[in-house]
Design a protein around this motif. Structure first.
Motif, PDB file in Angstrom:
ATOM      1  N   PRO A 278       0.797  -1.227   0.000  1.00  0.00           N
ATOM      2  CA  PRO A 278       0.000   0.000   0.000  1.00  0.00           C
ATOM      3  C   PRO A 278       0.826   1.273   0.000  1.00  0.00           C
ATOM      4  O   PRO A 278       0.435   2.279  -0.590  1.00  0.00           O
ATOM      5  N   ASN A 279       2.006   1.251   0.639  1.00  0.00           N
ATOM      6  CA  ASN A 279       2.819   2.464   0.738  1.00  0.00           C
ATOM      7  C   ASN A 279       3.949   2.536  -0.282  1.00  0.00           C
ATOM      8  O   ASN A 279       4.755   3.451  -0.246  1.00  0.00           O
ATOM      9  N   GLY A 280       4.029   1.563  -1.193  1.00  0.00           N
ATOM     10  CA  GLY A 280       5.093   1.592  -2.190  1.00  0.00           C
ATOM     11  C   GLY A 280       5.618   0.199  -2.483  1.00  0.00           C
ATOM     12  O   GLY A 280       5.084  -0.809  -2.014  1.00  0.00           O
ATOM     13  N   LEU A 281       6.678   0.150  -3.260  1.00  0.00           N
ATOM     14  CA  LEU A 281       7.270  -1.112  -3.665  1.00  0.00           C
ATOM     15  C   LEU A 281       8.213  -1.627  -2.573  1.00  0.00           C
ATOM     16  O   LEU A 281       9.019  -0.872  -2.041  1.00  0.00           O
ATOM     17  N   VAL A 282       8.097  -2.907  -2.245  1.00  0.00           N
ATOM     18  CA  VAL A 282       8.981  -3.525  -1.261  1.00  0.00           C
ATOM     19  C   VAL A 282       9.627  -4.748  -1.904  1.00  0.00           C
ATOM     20  O   VAL A 282       9.120  -5.292  -2.890  1.00  0.00           O
ATOM     21  N   VAL A 283      10.769  -5.161  -1.353  1.00  0.00           N
ATOM     22  CA  VAL A 283      11.515  -6.261  -1.969  1.00  0.00           C
ATOM     23  C   VAL A 283      11.883  -7.322  -0.925  1.00  0.00           C
ATOM     24  O   VAL A 283      13.033  -7.408  -0.483  1.00  0.00           O
ATOM     25  N   PHE A 304       4.716 -13.562   0.511  1.00  0.00           N
ATOM     26  CA  PHE A 304       5.188 -12.178   0.553  1.00  0.00           C
ATOM     27  C   PHE A 304       4.152 -11.217  -0.021  1.00  0.00           C
ATOM     28  O   PHE A 304       3.928 -10.134   0.516  1.00  0.00           O
ATOM     29  N   GLY A 305       3.530 -11.620  -1.125  1.00  0.00           N
ATOM     30  CA  GLY A 305       2.533 -10.758  -1.744  1.00  0.00           C
ATOM     31  C   GLY A 305       1.358 -10.497  -0.824  1.00  0.00           C
ATOM     32  O   GLY A 305       0.874  -9.361  -0.712  1.00  0.00           O
ATOM     33  N   GLN A 306       0.879 -11.530  -0.139  1.00  0.00           N
ATOM     34  CA  GLN A 306      -0.245 -11.378   0.776  1.00  0.00           C
ATOM     35  C   GLN A 306       0.128 -10.524   1.973  1.00  0.00           C
ATOM     36  O   GLN A 306      -0.618  -9.633   2.395  1.00  0.00           O
ATOM     37  N   ARG A 307       1.312 -10.770   2.511  1.00  0.00           N
ATOM     38  CA  ARG A 307       1.737 -10.004   3.685  1.00  0.00           C
ATOM     39  C   ARG A 307       2.064  -8.553   3.345  1.00  0.00           C
ATOM     40  O   ARG A 307       1.899  -7.660   4.171  1.00  0.00           O
ATOM     41  N   ALA A 308       2.521  -8.314   2.118  1.00  0.00           N
ATOM     42  CA  ALA A 308       2.756  -6.933   1.685  1.00  0.00           C
ATOM     43  C   ALA A 308       1.432  -6.177   1.637  1.00  0.00           C
ATOM     44  O   ALA A 308       1.340  -5.020   2.045  1.00  0.00           O
ATOM     45  N   LYS A 309       0.389  -6.834   1.137  1.00  0.00           N
ATOM     46  CA  LYS A 309      -0.941  -6.223   1.075  1.00  0.00           C
ATOM     47  C   LYS A 309      -1.471  -5.929   2.471  1.00  0.00           C
ATOM     48  O   LYS A 309      -2.099  -4.896   2.713  1.00  0.00           O
ATOM     49  N   GLU A 310      -1.197  -6.841   3.417  1.00  0.00           N
ATOM     50  CA  GLU A 310      -1.678  -6.663   4.791  1.00  0.00           C
ATOM     51  C   GLU A 310      -0.783  -5.744   5.609  1.00  0.00           C
ATOM     52  O   GLU A 310      -1.162  -5.318   6.707  1.00  0.00           O
ATOM     53  N   GLY A 311       0.420  -5.450   5.089  1.00  0.00           N
ATOM     54  CA  GLY A 311       1.337  -4.605   5.837  1.00  0.00           C
ATOM     55  C   GLY A 311       2.023  -5.316   6.984  1.00  0.00           C
ATOM     56  O   GLY A 311       2.383  -4.693   7.985  1.00  0.00           O
ATOM     57  N   THR A 312       2.232  -6.640   6.855  1.00  0.00           N
ATOM     58  CA  THR A 312       2.819  -7.409   7.952  1.00  0.00           C
ATOM     59  C   THR A 312       4.224  -7.919   7.649  1.00  0.00           C
ATOM     60  O   THR A 312       4.742  -8.762   8.382  1.00  0.00           O
ATOM     61  N   LEU A 313       4.843  -7.438   6.562  1.00  0.00           N
ATOM     62  CA  LEU A 313       6.232  -7.823   6.304  1.00  0.00           C
ATOM     63  C   LEU A 313       7.138  -7.226   7.370  1.00  0.00           C
ATOM     64  O   LEU A 313       6.881  -6.140   7.890  1.00  0.00           O
ATOM     65  N   THR A 314       8.202  -7.944   7.705  1.00  0.00           N
ATOM     66  CA  THR A 314       9.123  -7.496   8.736  1.00  0.00           C
ATOM     67  C   THR A 314      10.447  -7.042   8.121  1.00  0.00           C
ATOM     68  O   THR A 314      10.724  -7.273   6.944  1.00  0.00           O
ATOM     69  N   MET A 315      11.267  -6.394   8.950  1.00  0.00           N
ATOM     70  CA  MET A 315      12.602  -5.993   8.507  1.00  0.00           C
ATOM     71  C   MET A 315      13.409  -7.200   8.040  1.00  0.00           C
ATOM     72  O   MET A 315      14.124  -7.137   7.036  1.00  0.00           O
ATOM     73  N   GLU A 316      13.291  -8.289   8.768  1.00  0.00           N
ATOM     74  CA  GLU A 316      14.057  -9.490   8.435  1.00  0.00           C
ATOM     75  C   GLU A 316      13.674 -10.018   7.058  1.00  0.00           C
ATOM     76  O   GLU A 316      14.524 -10.527   6.316  1.00  0.00           O
ATOM     77  N   ASP A 317      12.380  -9.895   6.695  1.00  0.00           N
ATOM     78  CA  ASP A 317      11.925 -10.361   5.387  1.00  0.00           C
ATOM     79  C   ASP A 317      12.644  -9.651   4.246  1.00  0.00           C
ATOM     80  O   ASP A 317      12.820 -10.210   3.168  1.00  0.00           O
ATOM     81  N   MET A 318      13.039  -8.389   4.469  1.00  0.00           N
ATOM     82  CA  MET A 318      13.587  -7.583   3.383  1.00  0.00           C
ATOM     83  C   MET A 318      15.077  -7.282   3.516  1.00  0.00           C
ATOM     84  O   MET A 318      15.636  -6.550   2.708  1.00  0.00           O
ATOM     85  N   SER A 319      15.712  -7.833   4.532  1.00  0.00           N
ATOM     86  CA  SER A 319      17.144  -7.592   4.699  1.00  0.00           C
ATOM     87  C   SER A 319      17.938  -8.551   3.827  1.00  0.00           C
ATOM     88  O   SER A 319      17.551  -9.689   3.598  1.00  0.00           O
ATOM     89  N   GLY A 320      19.087  -8.065   3.329  1.00  0.00           N
ATOM     90  CA  GLY A 320      19.922  -8.901   2.490  1.00  0.00           C
ATOM     91  C   GLY A 320      19.422  -8.904   1.050  1.00  0.00           C
ATOM     92  O   GLY A 320      18.830  -7.949   0.557  1.00  0.00           O
ATOM     93  N   GLY A 321      19.634 -10.003   0.374  1.00  0.00           N
ATOM     94  CA  GLY A 321      19.298 -10.102  -1.036  1.00  0.00           C
ATOM     95  C   GLY A 321      20.549  -9.858  -1.871  1.00  0.00           C
ATOM     96  O   GLY A 321      21.263  -8.883  -1.665  1.00  0.00           O
ATOM     97  N   THR A 322      20.827 -10.757  -2.811  1.00  0.00           N
ATOM     98  CA  THR A 322      22.018 -10.618  -3.655  1.00  0.00           C
ATOM     99  C   THR A 322      21.681 -10.274  -5.099  1.00  0.00           C
ATOM    100  O   THR A 322      22.572  -9.921  -5.873  1.00  0.00           O
TER     101      THR A 322
END
Length: 407
Positions: A278-283, A304-322
């Motif tokens: 809802p507030n923008g693009l998240v990864v 991830f898509g469902q939790r992004a819609k609900e706003g329940t993604l956490t910092m840990e979900d989006m940390s890192g990534g190569t």
């Protein structure tokens, strides 16, 4: 004696947040561990729970204020549910300052995030008539857009009898309204990171086109069995994630970082998948994608898509990534030059599938084609390496058997 509500620990290296919305107003009953406020950090929205049961007391910070970790943002007064205002009183109470921009409702109080409030204003819908699908029944931006679409398709006669929303500002000239809204912390961070990527990296994009016939055929043949066995839809992202893993193994610089004057190579593949919130693009990050099955990857992405819609993604979900995959095709994009997600060095952009004439074995045939793009940091990745990586992805998608035998 009142109990202080403090800003909780927000995550590693995150020291402050913005008050996004108050979920409880002064005088309302509060249960222990019940969310009373939502804070926006650089990446996610975090609910602040009440430490005790009681009655909501004074708000020590307003919506939009920046607050630091351990700062006092509210007080919980002693009392029980009986001490809270009854429903009738709640409905009659004046709306908080942040809600003055909202269209007039039927008397119910609806808690809305800034993004939802903007959508309500833009589309002129009554938020009290919409059923929320977010956490705790809260409205999401998608709920508002769906209601607006339903309103547009309703018969003209029904629209004529429906109550019109109150104007945003009585003094504004018809058709010339403007609104000034402070950028959310997430949007500010997105802006800074993307601009920083342009300024600090030597960005270049290489393109190719992919015949999607084989993947579409495999998907149509097995999607029902796949869904029955794994309880998840078989999409295209699983194929591209696996194809990307082949490319990153063969061209490790595409899976590397630059840190100072050193190159950091990874012997694992964590793929950031761009999804809309809802507030923008998240990864959020699909970790160890090279070791996961198609089903596990598809389940992770769907979750991830469902939790992004609900706003329940956490910092840990989006940390890192190569490495990142961004699918603009779901919005109808034909071609784009995606921007890397620092400190990563490359991003794969997917686009819509169109039937186009192509030459196969000397004959013109119609095939479902997709343009794919690889943007990369030319400081680390040479053109030959970028083109090679994208070609590996193309070949794997056009011949999915390669993904099974690691070619």
């Amino acid at each position: 004696m009142a109990t202080e509500v403090k800003v909780p620990v927000l995550g590693e290296s995150v020291t402050e947040a913005t008050v996004g919305e108050w979920l409880k107003q002064p005088g309302e009953a509060v249960a222990a561990d019940e969310p009373i406020a939502s804070l926006e950090t650089d990446k996610v929205a975090i609910d602040v729970p009440s430490p005790v049961a009681g009655v909501m007391g004074e708000h020590k910070a307003a919506v939009g204020d920046t607050v630091e970790v351990d700062a006092v943002i509210a007080l919980i007064e002693a009392g029980s549910g009986a001490a809270a205002k009854p429903a009738a009183a709640k409905e009659a109470a004046p709306a908080p300052a942040a809600a003055k921009e909202e269209p007039a409702a039927s008397g119910d109080t609806v808690t809305m995030s800034p993004a939802v409030r903007r959508a309500v204003l833009e589309h002129g819908v009554d938020p009290t008539t919409i059923k929320g699908t977010g956490k705790d029944g809260r409205l999401t931006k998608e709920d508002v857009l769906a209601a607006a679409k339903a309103k547009e398709t309703a018969p003209a006669a029904a629209q004529a009898t429906a109550p019109s929303p109150a104007p945003v500002a009585a003094t504004a000239a018809p058709g010339r309204n403007t609104e000034r809204v402070k950028m959310t912390r997430m949007r500010q961070t997105i802006a800074k990171r993307l601009k920083g990527a342009q300024e600090n990296a030597a960005l270049l994009t290489t393109f190719n086109d992919v015949d999607m016939s084989a993947v579409i055929e495999a998907r149509n043949k097995y999607k029902d069995l796949f869904a029955k066995k794994h309880d998840v839809r078989l999409g295209f992202m699983g194929f591209f994630a696996k194809a990307a893993c082949l490319a990153l193994k063969d061209v490790p610089s595409v899976n590397a970082y630059i840190e100072g004057d050193e190159i950091v190579y990874h012997d694992y593949i964590d793929i950031s998948v761009a999804v809309s919130a809802p507030n923008g693009l998240v990864v959020p990050v699909v970790r160890d994608a090279d070791k996961k099955s198609f089903a596990r990857i598809e389940k992770d992405i769907a979750n991830f898509g469902q939790r992004a819609k609900e706003g329940t993604l956490t910092m840990e979900d989006m940390s890192g990534g190569t490495f990142t995959i961004s699918n603009g095709g779901v919005f109808g994009s034909l071609m784009s030059t995606p921007i890397i997600n620092p400190p990563q060095s490359a991003v794969l952009g997917l686009h819509r599938i169109d039937e186009r004439p192509v030459v196969v074995n000397g004959e013109i045939v119609i095939r479902p084609m997709m343009y794919i793009a690889l943007s990369y940091d030319h400081r680390l990745i040479d053109g030959r390496e970028a083109v090679t990586a994208l070609k590996i992805i193309k070949e794997a998608i056009e011949d999915p058997t390669r993904m099974l035998i690691d070619l």
